[in-house]
Structure formats: structure tokens, C-alpha cells
Design a protein around this motif. Structure first.
Motif, PDB file in Angstrom:
ATOM      1  N   GLY A  57       1.060  -1.027   0.274  1.00  0.00           N
ATOM      2  CA  GLY A  57       0.170  -0.631  -0.063  1.00  0.00           C
ATOM      3  C   GLY A  57       0.896   1.648   0.233  1.00  0.00           C
ATOM      4  O   GLY A  57       2.013   1.400  -0.539  1.00  0.00           O
ATOM      5  N   ALA A  58       0.250   2.888   0.996  1.00  0.00           N
ATOM      6  CA  ALA A  58       1.172   3.183   0.387  1.00  0.00           C
ATOM      7  C   ALA A  58       3.099   3.514   1.245  1.00  0.00           C
ATOM      8  O   ALA A  58       2.530   1.843   2.525  1.00  0.00           O
ATOM      9  CB  ALA A  58       0.268   4.472   1.254  1.00  0.00           C
ATOM     10  N   ASP A  76     -11.311  -4.797   1.934  1.00  0.00           N
ATOM     11  CA  ASP A  76     -10.830  -3.393   1.538  1.00  0.00           C
ATOM     12  C   ASP A  76     -10.722  -2.802   2.402  1.00  0.00           C
ATOM     13  O   ASP A  76     -12.121  -2.451   2.831  1.00  0.00           O
ATOM     14  CB  ASP A  76     -11.425  -3.139  -0.310  1.00  0.00           C
ATOM     15  CG  ASP A  76     -10.938  -3.930  -1.514  1.00  0.00           C
ATOM     16  OD1 ASP A  76     -10.289  -4.783  -1.490  1.00  0.00           O
ATOM     17  OD2 ASP A  76     -11.989  -3.550  -2.098  1.00  0.00           O
ATOM     18  N   ILE A  77      -9.451  -1.689   2.806  1.00  0.00           N
ATOM     19  CA  ILE A  77     -10.040  -0.146   3.866  1.00  0.00           C
ATOM     20  C   ILE A  77     -11.376   0.170   3.910  1.00  0.00           C
ATOM     21  O   ILE A  77     -12.142   0.679   4.913  1.00  0.00           O
ATOM     22  CB  ILE A  77      -9.056   0.234   3.986  1.00  0.00           C
ATOM     23  CG1 ILE A  77      -8.304   0.971   5.467  1.00  0.00           C
ATOM     24  CG2 ILE A  77      -8.767   1.360   2.498  1.00  0.00           C
ATOM     25  CD1 ILE A  77      -8.078  -0.103   6.149  1.00  0.00           C
ATOM     26  N   SER A  78     -11.585   0.964   2.544  1.00  0.00           N
ATOM     27  CA  SER A  78     -12.921   1.576   2.113  1.00  0.00           C
ATOM     28  C   SER A  78     -14.318   0.649   3.231  1.00  0.00           C
ATOM     29  O   SER A  78     -15.260   0.977   3.732  1.00  0.00           O
ATOM     30  CB  SER A  78     -13.230   1.988   0.523  1.00  0.00           C
ATOM     31  OG  SER A  78     -12.980   0.616   0.607  1.00  0.00           O
ATOM     32  N   ASP A  79     -14.272  -0.606   3.124  1.00  0.00           N
ATOM     33  CA  ASP A  79     -15.427  -1.127   3.395  1.00  0.00           C
ATOM     34  C   ASP A  79     -15.020  -0.915   4.586  1.00  0.00           C
ATOM     35  O   ASP A  79     -16.356  -0.907   5.833  1.00  0.00           O
ATOM     36  CB  ASP A  79     -15.750  -2.557   3.016  1.00  0.00           C
ATOM     37  CG  ASP A  79     -15.541  -2.741   1.822  1.00  0.00           C
ATOM     38  OD1 ASP A  79     -15.865  -1.828   0.761  1.00  0.00           O
ATOM     39  OD2 ASP A  79     -15.200  -3.600   0.581  1.00  0.00           O
ATOM     40  N   LEU A  80     -13.908  -1.651   5.836  1.00  0.00           N
ATOM     41  CA  LEU A  80     -13.691  -1.987   6.652  1.00  0.00           C
ATOM     42  C   LEU A  80     -14.221  -0.212   7.444  1.00  0.00           C
ATOM     43  O   LEU A  80     -14.453  -0.359   8.672  1.00  0.00           O
ATOM     44  CB  LEU A  80     -12.353  -2.086   7.033  1.00  0.00           C
ATOM     45  CG  LEU A  80     -11.884  -3.043   6.595  1.00  0.00           C
ATOM     46  CD1 LEU A  80     -10.460  -4.008   6.991  1.00  0.00           C
ATOM     47  CD2 LEU A  80     -12.729  -4.782   7.637  1.00  0.00           C
ATOM     48  N   PHE A 104      -4.297   4.169   7.877  1.00  0.00           N
ATOM     49  CA  PHE A 104      -3.902   3.464   6.252  1.00  0.00           C
ATOM     50  C   PHE A 104      -4.467   4.145   4.739  1.00  0.00           C
ATOM     51  O   PHE A 104      -5.485   4.498   4.991  1.00  0.00           O
ATOM     52  CB  PHE A 104      -4.656   2.161   6.430  1.00  0.00           C
ATOM     53  CG  PHE A 104      -3.638   1.211   7.781  1.00  0.00           C
ATOM     54  CD1 PHE A 104      -2.169   1.466   7.757  1.00  0.00           C
ATOM     55  CD2 PHE A 104      -5.009   1.212   8.441  1.00  0.00           C
ATOM     56  CE1 PHE A 104      -2.055   0.184   8.572  1.00  0.00           C
ATOM     57  CE2 PHE A 104      -4.520   0.490   9.977  1.00  0.00           C
ATOM     58  CZ  PHE A 104      -3.084   0.099   9.856  1.00  0.00           C
ATOM     59  N   SER A 105      -3.934   3.854   4.141  1.00  0.00           N
ATOM     60  CA  SER A 105      -4.579   4.637   2.584  1.00  0.00           C
ATOM     61  C   SER A 105      -5.196   3.892   2.191  1.00  0.00           C
ATOM     62  O   SER A 105      -5.378   2.310   2.795  1.00  0.00           O
ATOM     63  CB  SER A 105      -3.321   4.483   1.705  1.00  0.00           C
ATOM     64  OG  SER A 105      -2.129   3.885   1.771  1.00  0.00           O
ATOM     65  N   ASP A 106      -5.722   4.407   0.695  1.00  0.00           N
ATOM     66  CA  ASP A 106      -7.207   3.251   0.660  1.00  0.00           C
ATOM     67  C   ASP A 106      -7.169   2.241   0.061  1.00  0.00           C
ATOM     68  O   ASP A 106      -7.827   1.021  -0.761  1.00  0.00           O
ATOM     69  CB  ASP A 106      -7.925   4.174  -0.550  1.00  0.00           C
ATOM     70  CG  ASP A 106      -8.692   5.162  -0.103  1.00  0.00           C
ATOM     71  OD1 ASP A 106      -8.894   4.982   1.261  1.00  0.00           O
ATOM     72  OD2 ASP A 106      -9.500   6.287  -0.687  1.00  0.00           O
TER      73      ASP A 106
END
Length: 278
Positions: A9-10, A216-220, A233-235
Motif C-alpha cells: 500500500g502507501a 478493502d479498507i474503505s469497506d472496513l 491506512f491508505s485506501d
């Protein structure tokens, strides 16, 4: 056997995932609920790629248990990386020494493995002799995992990672069967070229070691709006793990038996996996 962890990730301070989660890989070295052995204290390895992408990955190995190694803690607090591996070892036979610690490195590639080649002492000679002569001197340890890595390099890992791992495991199974080994291979494997990550779950018996990857982090963030740590954390932040590093329901998805999860800038892709020719 062992436990391992991958982040992509980033750029991230590596301690945020190696040390701080409640079930971090370092915590799993002392207590691994899903592992074949609960304690993985026979050394560890940490491999990371530089933020600017210039040069080979860094690598740190130690025969100390990860849970009390001050050097690992200091290094993890200092290193920022967009892609890193960590592995904690439970030795199944080969001695405890730095050259037997994962991940293994060849030029820009990293490789680590949880599992084993059954009756390795019986099949080792045939497997080692199949390694490219130019790669043979680079095998510094005594583990089956290092031999598997160099077999995969011999069989085209740099150009075709999935195909090379399939051919390497097929060769291990063929040699094992020639020596009357019923179930020659067991394991989960992670390898990377510093950009994409390939994570495999396969065993000859069809009962592989556990393997998961993150949601996926957006879902979390939608599922857990009050979890402040998710803002770190980044997307595109994603992890692949031998077992989950937190207790959040739905945060991790199991990688299916006999499959490969491919992680790149676009996210995860999944495919069925079987040794070539099986």
C-alpha cells in the motif's frame, strides 16, 4: 510450522502492523491460535522495499524469538515502506540459524513459506540437483523452503510466477512419489518482485495451512466508523496473513484451498491453483 505477513500500500511505518495490532505477527510468534504450533520462536525475518523503489529490498534475520528482539522493534519503528514481508519460524528439522530464516531474497525478489516438503531428507538430493547451477551457490541454508524458492527461480519465477510455482511444486510431488512419499507438499507461499505479490495456498493432501487477506479498507471504515486506527491506512492498504491480526469480524477473508491470490495496484485477483501437469 511458521507464520507470515505481507503489506502492500502507501508507504507506512512498519511498526503499525508488525508490532501494534493485538494479534500482530510478533504476538503470533508467542501465541498463534491457528498455527500448527502455537509458539514460533525459532527466529524471524523482516524484508522491506524502499519508498523510492531504488535498490534491492532490505533484509534482517535473527535467530532470537521475535517477541523480545529489541533490534526488530527498533527497526520496525524506523522503517517506512510500501511493501514489506515478515516471517516468524517454528523449526521443523533444519537447525536454527540466520541462513534458515525467511524471507529469502534473490535480486529484487522475496519469498517465504509456511509448511514443508515431506521427508525432505529423502528427496533433498534430487531437488537440489534440479536447481540451476548458477543459482546453486546462492543457497546458503538447509531448509526445504530455500530449495523450493531456487527451484521456482530455475523454472521461470521472474517471468511467470504462478507457472513457476506450479512447476516447482509439481516437481516436488513427482520426486516425492518416486520416493514413496504419500503427500509430498504442504504450505502457503508468498513471493513478490517489489510491485505485485503472489500468495499461494496448496497442499498435496488438500489440507493446507491457514491463509487470509484483508477486506478493502474503505469497506472496513464503513463497517467500523469508530475504529480510529483505520485512518492510519491508505485506501490501497492491504495485507495477506497466515492468520488475522485483529478481532474485527469481517476484516479478513480466507484464501480458498488450492488457489492463488494476486495483489497489485488494482487490488486482489484470485485464481484456482494446481501444480503444473497434475
Amino acid at each position: 510450522m511458521c507464520r507470515w505477513f505481507v503489506y502492500r500500500g502507501a508507504p507506512l511505518r512498519t511498526s503499525e502492523l508488525l508490532l501494534h495490532p493485538v494479534h500482530s505477527i510478533v504476538a503470533q510468534s508467542l501465541n498463534s491460535p491457528l498455527g500448527a504450533e502455537p509458539v514460533n520462536g525459532d527466529g524471524f525475518g523482516f524484508g522491506w522495499y524502499p519508498v523510492d523503489g531504488d535498490g534491492p529490498p532490505g533484509l534482517f534475520h535473527s535467530i532470537e524469538p521475535a517477541w523480545h528482539d529489541r533490534n526488530l522493534r527498533s527497526l520496525a519503528e524506523a522503517v517506512v515502506s510500501p511493501l514489506f514481508f515478515c516471517h516468524v519460524r517454528a523449526a521443523a528439522g533444519p537447525p536454527i540459524q540466520q541462513t534458515n530464516c525467511h524471507p529469502f531474497r534473490n535480486d529484487g525478489w522475496l519469498f517465504m513459506h509456511n509448511g514443508g516438503i515431506a521427508d525432505f531428507d529423502r528427496v533433498k538430493r534430487d531437488l537440489v540437483l534440479a536447481v540451476d547451477p548458477d543459482l546453486y551457490p546462492l543457497m546458503l541454508g538447509t531448509t526445504d523452503s530455500e530449495v523450493l524458492f531456487h527451484l521456482a527461480l530455475t523454472l521461470g519465477l521472474r517471468d511467470d510466477p504462478v507457472g513457476a510455482i506450479a512447476r516447482a511444486i509439481a516437481f516436488v510431488e513427482r520426486v516425492g512419489h518416486e520416493h514413496d512419499v504419500r503427500f509430498p507438499f504442504q504450505g502457503s507461499i508468498a513471493t513478490t518482485d517489489g510491485d505485485s505479490v503472489w500468495a499461494f495456498r496448496y497442499s498435496s493432501q488438500g489440507r493446507s495451512r491457514s491463509l487470509f487477506h484483508s477486506t478493502d479498507i474503505s469497506d472496513l471504515r464503513t463497517m467500523y466508523p469508530d475504529e480510529s486506527r483505520l485512518s492510519l491506512f491508505s485506501d490501497d492498504a492491504r495485507v495477506i496473513v497466515s492468520e488475522p491480526i485483529n478481532d474485527l469480524p469481517g476484516a479478513f477473508l480466507e484464501v480458498p484451498e488450492a488457489s492463488v491470490a494476486i495483489l497489485d495496484a488494482a487490488g486482489y485477483r484470485h485464481a484456482a491453483f494446481a501444480p503444473a501437469g497434475s
